[in-house]
Design a protein around this motif. Structure first.
Motif, PDB file in Angstrom:
ATOM      1  N   ASN A   1     -23.417  13.636  48.798  1.00  0.00           N
ATOM      2  CA  ASN A   1     -24.437  12.741  48.245  1.00  0.00           C
ATOM      3  C   ASN A   1     -24.716  11.634  49.264  1.00  0.00           C
ATOM      4  N   THR A   2     -25.808  11.762  49.987  1.00  0.00           N
ATOM      5  CA  THR A   2     -26.150  10.781  51.025  1.00  0.00           C
ATOM      6  C   THR A   2     -27.168   9.761  50.527  1.00  0.00           C
ATOM      7  N   SER A   3     -27.501   9.807  49.243  1.00  0.00           N
ATOM      8  CA  SER A   3     -28.535   8.906  48.713  1.00  0.00           C
ATOM      9  C   SER A   3     -28.017   7.491  48.493  1.00  0.00           C
ATOM     10  N   GLY A   4     -26.700   7.348  48.390  1.00  0.00           N
ATOM     11  CA  GLY A   4     -26.130   6.038  48.096  1.00  0.00           C
ATOM     12  C   GLY A   4     -26.341   5.607  46.655  1.00  0.00           C
ATOM     13  N   GLN A   5     -26.765   6.540  45.794  1.00  0.00           N
ATOM     14  CA  GLN A   5     -27.020   6.232  44.394  1.00  0.00           C
ATOM     15  C   GLN A   5     -26.436   7.328  43.505  1.00  0.00           C
ATOM     16  N   GLU A   6     -26.272   6.980  42.236  1.00  0.00           N
ATOM     17  CA  GLU A   6     -25.903   8.002  41.266  1.00  0.00           C
ATOM     18  C   GLU A   6     -27.042   9.020  41.155  1.00  0.00           C
ATOM     19  N   GLN A   7     -26.675  10.263  40.938  1.00  0.00           N
ATOM     20  CA  GLN A   7     -27.684  11.324  40.825  1.00  0.00           C
ATOM     21  C   GLN A   7     -27.385  12.199  39.610  1.00  0.00           C
TER      22      GLN A   7
ATOM     23  N   TYR B   1     -35.356  18.505  42.656  1.00  0.00           N
ATOM     24  CA  TYR B   1     -34.047  18.517  43.300  1.00  0.00           C
ATOM     25  C   TYR B   1     -33.481  17.101  43.381  1.00  0.00           C
ATOM     26  N   ALA B   2     -32.165  17.010  43.219  1.00  0.00           N
ATOM     27  CA  ALA B   2     -31.493  15.717  43.300  1.00  0.00           C
ATOM     28  C   ALA B   2     -31.654  15.150  44.709  1.00  0.00           C
ATOM     29  N   GLU B   3     -32.110  13.922  44.802  1.00  0.00           N
ATOM     30  CA  GLU B   3     -32.411  13.303  46.093  1.00  0.00           C
ATOM     31  C   GLU B   3     -31.133  13.050  46.886  1.00  0.00           C
ATOM     32  N   GLY B   4     -31.125  13.572  48.121  1.00  0.00           N
ATOM     33  CA  GLY B   4     -30.006  13.300  49.023  1.00  0.00           C
ATOM     34  C   GLY B   4     -28.736  14.061  48.702  1.00  0.00           C
ATOM     35  N   VAL B   5     -28.795  15.026  47.782  1.00  0.00           N
ATOM     36  CA  VAL B   5     -27.592  15.782  47.393  1.00  0.00           C
ATOM     37  C   VAL B   5     -27.712  17.209  47.925  1.00  0.00           C
TER      38      VAL B   5
ATOM     39  N   GLU C   1     -20.978   8.332  45.629  1.00  0.00           N
ATOM     40  CA  GLU C   1     -19.996   8.546  46.688  1.00  0.00           C
ATOM     41  C   GLU C   1     -20.478   9.680  47.585  1.00  0.00           C
ATOM     42  N   GLU C   2     -20.081   9.627  48.842  1.00  0.00           N
ATOM     43  CA  GLU C   2     -20.640  10.570  49.801  1.00  0.00           C
ATOM     44  C   GLU C   2     -20.199  12.005  49.522  1.00  0.00           C
ATOM     45  N   THR C   3     -18.958  12.201  49.172  1.00  0.00           N
ATOM     46  CA  THR C   3     -18.453  13.530  48.820  1.00  0.00           C
ATOM     47  C   THR C   3     -17.981  13.504  47.379  1.00  0.00           C
ATOM     48  N   VAL C   4     -18.485  14.406  46.600  1.00  0.00           N
ATOM     49  CA  VAL C   4     -18.173  14.428  45.172  1.00  0.00           C
ATOM     50  C   VAL C   4     -17.652  15.811  44.798  1.00  0.00           C
ATOM     51  N   GLU C   5     -16.512  15.832  44.140  1.00  0.00           N
ATOM     52  CA  GLU C   5     -16.006  17.083  43.560  1.00  0.00           C
ATOM     53  C   GLU C   5     -16.144  16.981  42.044  1.00  0.00           C
ATOM     54  N   LEU C   6     -17.034  17.784  41.503  1.00  0.00           N
ATOM     55  CA  LEU C   6     -17.323  17.761  40.076  1.00  0.00           C
ATOM     56  C   LEU C   6     -16.596  18.920  39.411  1.00  0.00           C
ATOM     57  N   THR C   7     -15.774  18.625  38.405  1.00  0.00           N
ATOM     58  CA  THR C   7     -15.041  19.659  37.684  1.00  0.00           C
ATOM     59  C   THR C   7     -15.401  19.606  36.203  1.00  0.00           C
ATOM     60  N   MET C   8     -15.313  20.737  35.544  1.00  0.00           N
ATOM     61  CA  MET C   8     -15.598  20.794  34.105  1.00  0.00           C
ATOM     62  C   MET C   8     -14.914  22.004  33.499  1.00  0.00           C
TER      63      MET C   8
END
Length: 727
Positions: A323-329, A291-295, A373-380
């Motif tokens: 995303n609370t990890s503070g990193q790219e995931q 699982y993605a860390e912090g997501v 970023e803390e809140t991410v909206e991913l679209t595709m």
């Protein structure tokens, strides 16, 4: 130009031959072979029994006949020793091309004649679900094109070898390869296409597209091979190599052959129908992705636009994460291998993504990197032609104006490695369909029309709470039924409406649900208040979960409803199939011993008998059930192969399998119900047996082996296997 002048003369000569008319007549009658001897389509749908099997058999028999006719006709001049004279008048190349065109024309005329002869016969046998479009496509693709391929193959063999005997051997070997070694490879079996079933109630365009693609691939390949062999046609007294050197002086001739072969190879490699999933079904690496860390997951939405003309899907999906990890995931998705992905953005900016070439369980791995970023909206966006995993059972991904099924990654990319938030996996979903289609989400969710469009489509919307989706849609009739304390939504194909009404399907649903709920308990996959019963396109099985249950179309065909081993009349056979919701889906059976009578069928037939007894009385149930079981079992014990099993082992495998299947059917449908009836008497009557079955149905399942076994049944009855022996 000379070819065009000679073509009608050659065709006229060919059609004046008695042998030609004999071949045409035998080919026109050859679909009868598919009714009695050769039945590659194993489903019990009417179109499988009376359309697919006759058309495929006609293609096999007719192709062999026309292949032999082609060799005979091409060898005529050489056999009569007039080839020197004819070659002096007309170029051997022109003669070969003219004869090929005449043979192909005779095959086309034969296919048309066959279609005319069998049209009223097929329409009469198939009945109310007969469809003219399916009929024409079946005979054109399953039979007609096979005749053309066989002529090209046989003519190529003769032009390469210039010997009739060797050509016959090569051609027969080529046919045998398709029928044996290549039979399981849908792209190679040029003579007998892999068609295991044709639907009665819904369209078959997916299967026909697949067969058409295979046929055209082979047509290009054999046309290329024929062109090469044409260059080998002997001329000026030269051998094969001298002739090809002379014929190839005109460069366009070998160029055409090469182009056809290259196109065929490219089409073979680039086929869009079947994925490349790992055949080892024990491997489940996608479920092992960490699982993605912090997501955590917040919500998702999808808008899906099927193109029912081309069978393709276009969609847009959006996912919201915290995303609370503070990193790219790296976020992982499963996506249909036939789809391409584009415009992948996070918070409005393009982000990197990859789609792995590795596939398993009809999914490819899509990995997207989201920002820190803390809140991410991913679209595709995604689009393509949904692919299947089982090449010999194609049709599950049918997508047309009559029916579609979009499951999991075929509906939208399926999230793999993000934990749910406090609200789970909330989803807002939409699909745009033709007016005639009804959208039915598989589960408790209800779809509603939110927009109607001028182009004759409607947009349906529903909400769900899961990481993936299953949607069925089709030209359905919906019946709302109150039974067993539940509101039941019953969806079945409109083309099947007359059959369902004759079988009194609604009354059967009420009777079964009321009886089984009262005696055994509610289905575990219902919500307690609602249940959807959805008729699917023929799929080879059914399943149930979360407020919905799938009914395989093949269980309710005219042929199946007329199966007296399941009920005296169609309505009772319908009862039998519905009882499988309790014994078969509500409780699973693992039949590991083919010689054992224990299976879901035994309890299902027994329960059907009890329901019929309650509906129509003891005398009727005894006459149409118990007496028929007893007669079948008496005949079974008198069977030569039952009394002398050693002789069964001596038979050819195919014959042994047919006899074993027939005997197994008697054991399951007749012997086992009699054993249960005997157990009923031994345990103290119907009420005692009902309590035993109720307890078995509601027992605590072992997740490692959730099947109801014969030993569990015997233990619950306090009996031994020997005590239930009949005799």
């Amino acid at each position: 130009m000379k070819t065009l002048k000679l073509y009608p003369l050659e065709l006229g000569r060919l059609l004046r031959s008695r042998l030609t008319w004999l071949v045409m007549a035998l080919t026109a009658l050859s679909p009868a072979v598919g009714l009695v001897l050769y039945k590659p389509a194993v489903s019990t749908t009417m179109n499988s029994l009376y359309l697919a099997n006759p058309a495929i058999a006609g293609g096999v028999v007719g192709s062999i006949l026309f292949g032999l006719l082609a060799i005979f006709e091409l060898d005529r001049a050489c056999r009569s020793r007039v080839d020197i004279l004819t070659d002096a008048v007309v170029s051997p190349l022109t003669t070969a091309l003219t004869r090929l065109l005449a043979l192909l024309t005779s095959a086309v005329l034969t296919a048309a004649l066959t279609m005319l002869i069998w049209f009223p016969i097929s329409a009469g046998w198939i009945g109310s679900v007969f469809d003219g479009v399916d009929y024409i496509l079946a005979y054109l693709l399953l039979m007609g094109l096979a005749l053309l391929l066989s002529i090209l193959a046989a003519a190529s063999a003769y032009q390469f070898t210039r010997r009739a005997d060797l050509s016959v051997v090569l051609f027969v070997a080529f046919c045998a390869l398709s029928l044996t070694v290549w039979a399981g490879n849908w792209q190679l079996c040029w003579l007998n296409p892999c068609v295991w079933a044709l639907s009665d109630d819904f369209s078959n365009f997916r299967v026909f597209r697949s067969v058409g693609y295979m046929r055209l691939t082979w047509l290009a390949a054999l046309s290329g091979v024929w062109t090469l062999s044409w260059l080998c046609v002997r001329q000026n007294g030269k051998g094969a190599f001298g002739s090809i050197a002379r014929s190839a002086r005109r460069v366009y001739r070998p160029a055409v052959a090469l182009a056809l072969l290259v196109c065929s190879g490219m089409a073979y490699a680039a086929q869009p129908f079947i994925d490349h999933s790992n055949p080892d079904l024990t491997v489940m690496s996608f479920y092992e992705i960490p699982y993605a860390e912090g997501v955590t997951f917040l919500s998702r939405s999808a808008q899906v636009f099927p193109d029912t003309e081309t069978g393709t899907v276009t969609g847009r999906a959006a996912y919201r994460f915290q995303n609370t990890s503070g990193q790219e995931q790296s976020i992982s998705f499963g996506i249909d291998p036939g789809y391409g992905v584009s415009n992948v953005q996070a918070n409005g900016k393009d982000v990197p993504f990859t789609v792995s070439s590795y596939q398993e369980y009809n999914e490819a791995l899509l990995e997207v990197t989201i920002p820190a970023e803390e809140t991410v909206e991913l679209t595709m966006e995604y689009s393509g032609f949904p692919q299947e995993t089982l090449p010999t059972m194609q049709g599950g991904k049918e997508l047309s104006g009559e029916y579609l099924c979009l499951e999991n990654a075929s509906f939208s990319p399926r999230l793999l490695n993000v934990l749910p938030g406090e609200n789970g996996y909330p989803a807002h979903l939409e699909i745009t369909l033709p007016d005639a289609m009804i959208a039915v989400p598989f589960g408790a969710s209800q779809a509603e029309v939110v927009a109607e469009h001028e182009n004759g489509t409607k947009t349906w919307h529903w909400e769900d709470n899961s990481a993936s989706d299953i949607l069925y849609a089709g030209d359905y009739v919906r019946e709302d039924i109150e039974a067993g304390g539940m509101s039941i939504e019953f969806y079945y194909g409109r083309k099947h409406q007359a059959v369902m009404e004759e079988a009194k399907a609604v009354e059967a649903v009420k009777a079964v649900v009321n009886y089984c709920t009262r005696h055994y308990g509610k289905l575990s996959f219902g919500t307690g208040e609602t249940l959807k019963l959805i008729q699917s396109r023929v799929a080879g099985g059914a399943y149930a979960a979360g407020g919905a249950s799938l009914l395989d179309e093949a269980d309710f065909t005219i042929a199946n409803l007329g199966d007296t081993s399941k009920g005296a009349v169609p309505g009772e056979t319908f009862i039998h199939e519905l009882v499988h919701q309790w014994w078969g889906l509500g409780n699973m059976f693992d039949v590991t011993d083919s010689a054992s009578p224990w299976s879901a069928e035994g309890l299902t037939v027994y329960t059907t008998y009890r329901i019929v007894k309650e509906l129509y009385g003891e005398a009727y149930a005894k006459e149409h059930y118990i007496d028929q079981w007893q007669q079948a079992v008496d005949d079974y014990y008198l069977n030569f192969y039952v009394r002398h099993p050693a002789y069964l082992d001596m038979l050819p495998e195919a014959e042994r399998l047919n006899i074993s299947n027939s005997l197994s059917s008697v054991r399951q449908y007749s012997e086992m119900p009699l054993k249960i009836l005997k157990a009923e008497r031994l345990v103290g009557g119907e009420e005692a047996m009902d309590q035993i079955l109720h307890d078995l149905f509601n027992r605590e399942l072992d997740p490692m082996y959730p099947y109801l076994t014969y030993q569990e049944f015997l233990d619950a009855c306090g009996l031994t296997e020997e005590e239930l022996n009949l005799g």
